[in-house]
Design a protein around this motif. Structure first.
Motif, PDB file in Angstrom:
ATOM      1  N   LEU A   1       0.798  -1.223   0.000  1.00 49.33           N
ATOM      2  CA  LEU A   1       0.000   0.000   0.000  1.00 49.33           C
ATOM      3  C   LEU A   1       0.839   1.286   0.000  1.00 49.33           C
ATOM      4  O   LEU A   1       0.573   2.178  -0.807  1.00 49.33           O
ATOM      5  CB  LEU A   1      -0.990  -0.014   1.161  1.00 49.33           C
ATOM      6  N   PRO A   2       1.862   1.425   0.841  1.00 53.26           N
ATOM      7  CA  PRO A   2       2.653   2.669   0.788  1.00 53.26           C
ATOM      8  C   PRO A   2       3.319   2.905  -0.572  1.00 53.26           C
ATOM      9  O   PRO A   2       3.310   4.023  -1.087  1.00 53.26           O
ATOM     10  CB  PRO A   2       3.703   2.490   1.885  1.00 53.26           C
ATOM     11  N   GLN A   3       3.876   1.851  -1.175  1.00 53.24           N
ATOM     12  CA  GLN A   3       4.513   1.998  -2.477  1.00 53.24           C
ATOM     13  C   GLN A   3       3.489   2.358  -3.551  1.00 53.24           C
ATOM     14  O   GLN A   3       3.753   3.170  -4.434  1.00 53.24           O
ATOM     15  CB  GLN A   3       5.246   0.713  -2.890  1.00 53.24           C
ATOM     16  N   LEU A   4       2.299   1.776  -3.471  1.00 55.76           N
ATOM     17  CA  LEU A   4       1.246   2.083  -4.432  1.00 55.76           C
ATOM     18  C   LEU A   4       0.806   3.535  -4.309  1.00 55.76           C
ATOM     19  O   LEU A   4       0.643   4.232  -5.304  1.00 55.76           O
ATOM     20  CB  LEU A   4       0.055   1.148  -4.243  1.00 55.76           C
ATOM     21  N   LEU A   5       0.656   4.021  -3.087  1.00 53.84           N
ATOM     22  CA  LEU A   5       0.279   5.417  -2.884  1.00 53.84           C
ATOM     23  C   LEU A   5       1.357   6.361  -3.424  1.00 53.84           C
ATOM     24  O   LEU A   5       1.043   7.381  -4.026  1.00 53.84           O
ATOM     25  CB  LEU A   5       0.033   5.703  -1.399  1.00 53.84           C
ATOM     26  N   THR A   6       2.611   6.006  -3.210  1.00 51.10           N
ATOM     27  CA  THR A   6       3.717   6.816  -3.726  1.00 51.10           C
ATOM     28  C   THR A   6       3.662   6.873  -5.244  1.00 51.10           C
ATOM     29  O   THR A   6       3.782   7.937  -5.847  1.00 51.10           O
ATOM     30  CB  THR A   6       5.067   6.239  -3.265  1.00 51.10           C
ATOM     31  N   TYR A   7       3.448   5.729  -5.861  1.00 46.27           N
ATOM     32  CA  TYR A   7       3.360   5.674  -7.322  1.00 46.27           C
ATOM     33  C   TYR A   7       2.177   6.499  -7.835  1.00 46.27           C
ATOM     34  O   TYR A   7       2.310   7.270  -8.785  1.00 46.27           O
ATOM     35  CB  TYR A   7       3.240   4.218  -7.777  1.00 46.27           C
ATOM     36  N   LEU A   8       1.015   6.345  -7.208  1.00 46.83           N
ATOM     37  CA  LEU A   8      -0.178   7.073  -7.647  1.00 46.83           C
ATOM     38  C   LEU A   8      -0.068   8.581  -7.423  1.00 46.83           C
ATOM     39  O   LEU A   8      -0.760   9.356  -8.075  1.00 46.83           O
ATOM     40  CB  LEU A   8      -1.425   6.537  -6.933  1.00 46.83           C
ATOM     41  N   SER A   9       0.811   8.991  -6.524  1.00 47.92           N
ATOM     42  CA  SER A   9       0.989  10.423  -6.271  1.00 47.92           C
ATOM     43  C   SER A   9       1.877  11.092  -7.322  1.00 47.92           C
ATOM     44  O   SER A   9       2.043  12.295  -7.317  1.00 47.92           O
ATOM     45  CB  SER A   9       1.598  10.642  -4.886  1.00 47.92           C
ATOM     46  N   GLY A  10       2.455  10.291  -8.207  1.00 48.12           N
ATOM     47  CA  GLY A  10       3.283  10.856  -9.268  1.00 48.12           C
ATOM     48  C   GLY A  10       4.762  10.646  -9.073  1.00 48.12           C
ATOM     49  O   GLY A  10       5.569  11.114  -9.862  1.00 48.12           O
ATOM     50  N   SER A  11       5.151   9.945  -8.037  1.00 45.01           N
ATOM     51  CA  SER A  11       6.557   9.695  -7.776  1.00 45.01           C
ATOM     52  C   SER A  11       6.868   8.241  -8.082  1.00 45.01           C
ATOM     53  O   SER A  11       5.981   7.399  -8.125  1.00 45.01           O
ATOM     54  CB  SER A  11       6.871   9.985  -6.306  1.00 45.01           C
ATOM     55  N   SER A  12       8.131   7.940  -8.270  1.00 44.64           N
ATOM     56  CA  SER A  12       8.514   6.545  -8.465  1.00 44.64           C
ATOM     57  C   SER A  12       8.513   5.843  -7.119  1.00 44.64           C
ATOM     58  O   SER A  12       8.642   6.468  -6.069  1.00 44.64           O
ATOM     59  CB  SER A  12       9.895   6.444  -9.117  1.00 44.64           C
ATOM     60  N   VAL A  13       8.387   4.535  -7.156  1.00 47.74           N
ATOM     61  CA  VAL A  13       8.340   3.767  -5.918  1.00 47.74           C
ATOM     62  C   VAL A  13       9.632   3.927  -5.117  1.00 47.74           C
ATOM     63  O   VAL A  13       9.626   3.979  -3.908  1.00 47.74           O
ATOM     64  CB  VAL A  13       8.053   2.269  -6.210  1.00 47.74           C
TER      65      VAL A  13
ATOM     66  N   HIS B   1      11.994  10.740  -1.816  1.00 46.10           N
ATOM     67  CA  HIS B   1      11.088  11.324  -0.816  1.00 46.10           C
ATOM     68  C   HIS B   1      10.667  10.332   0.243  1.00 46.10           C
ATOM     69  O   HIS B   1      10.116  10.714   1.261  1.00 46.10           O
ATOM     70  CB  HIS B   1       9.859  11.913  -1.493  1.00 46.10           C
ATOM     71  N   TRP B   2      10.891   9.040   0.007  1.00 42.94           N
ATOM     72  CA  TRP B   2      10.446   8.018   0.954  1.00 42.94           C
ATOM     73  C   TRP B   2      11.619   7.132   1.321  1.00 42.94           C
ATOM     74  O   TRP B   2      12.439   6.780   0.502  1.00 42.94           O
ATOM     75  CB  TRP B   2       9.319   7.185   0.359  1.00 42.94           C
TER      76      TRP B   2
END
Length: 147
Positions: free
Chosen positions: A129-141, A145-146
């Protein structure tokens, strides 16, 4: 965009929401806070149940309503186009009207396909879930930033 995480138990539902810009959401403070909370929840859940799956997308009444909206959109777009054809609308006017009719039909089709009640909801491992949210926000996994 409004992002929502629903934590559903037998007795209650807790909604966690975050407002995220449509572009560049991964650098927004609202997303950072939402992502941090989701990450903390995921770490907690994976401690007790590492094989936990979460439903991704709408559920319950909202899913049914989206399906109905899609049904009306598709039927409306197709019905209006057919009515215009049968009503003898001139070819010039029909060309102009075809674009919104087809767009309405396609929108309805997308909503029907994504929310039809006989389709099992999409489930993912809670750890993703965290990686998916990062991807959907426009950033790479693997974004800087993470951690």
């Amino acid at each position: 965009m409004i992002w929502r995480l629903d934590l559903i138990t037998l007795n209650s539902t807790l909604n966690v929401t975050g407002n995220v810009p449509a572009k560049g959401g991964y650098i927004d403070s609202g997303f950072t806070e939402f992502h941090g909370l989701v990450t903390a929840l995921v770490e907690h859940f994976t401690t007790f149940k590492p094989d936990l799956k979460v439903v991704f997308g709408e559920h319950g009444r909202a899913r049914t309503i989206m399906f109905i909206i899609g049904l009306f959109s598709a039927l409306g777009g197709g019905g209006l186009f057919a009515t215009a054809l049968l009503g003898g609308v001139s070819s010039n006017r029909m060309t102009e009207a075809a674009i919104p009719f087809v767009a309405l039909f396609i929108l309805g089709g997308v909503l029907i396909r994504a929310n039809h009640p006989w389709k099992a909801p999409t489930k993912i491992d809670v750890s993703l879930l965290p990686q998916l949210l990062t991807y959907l926000s426009g950033s790479s996994v693997n974004s800087e930033h993470w951690e």
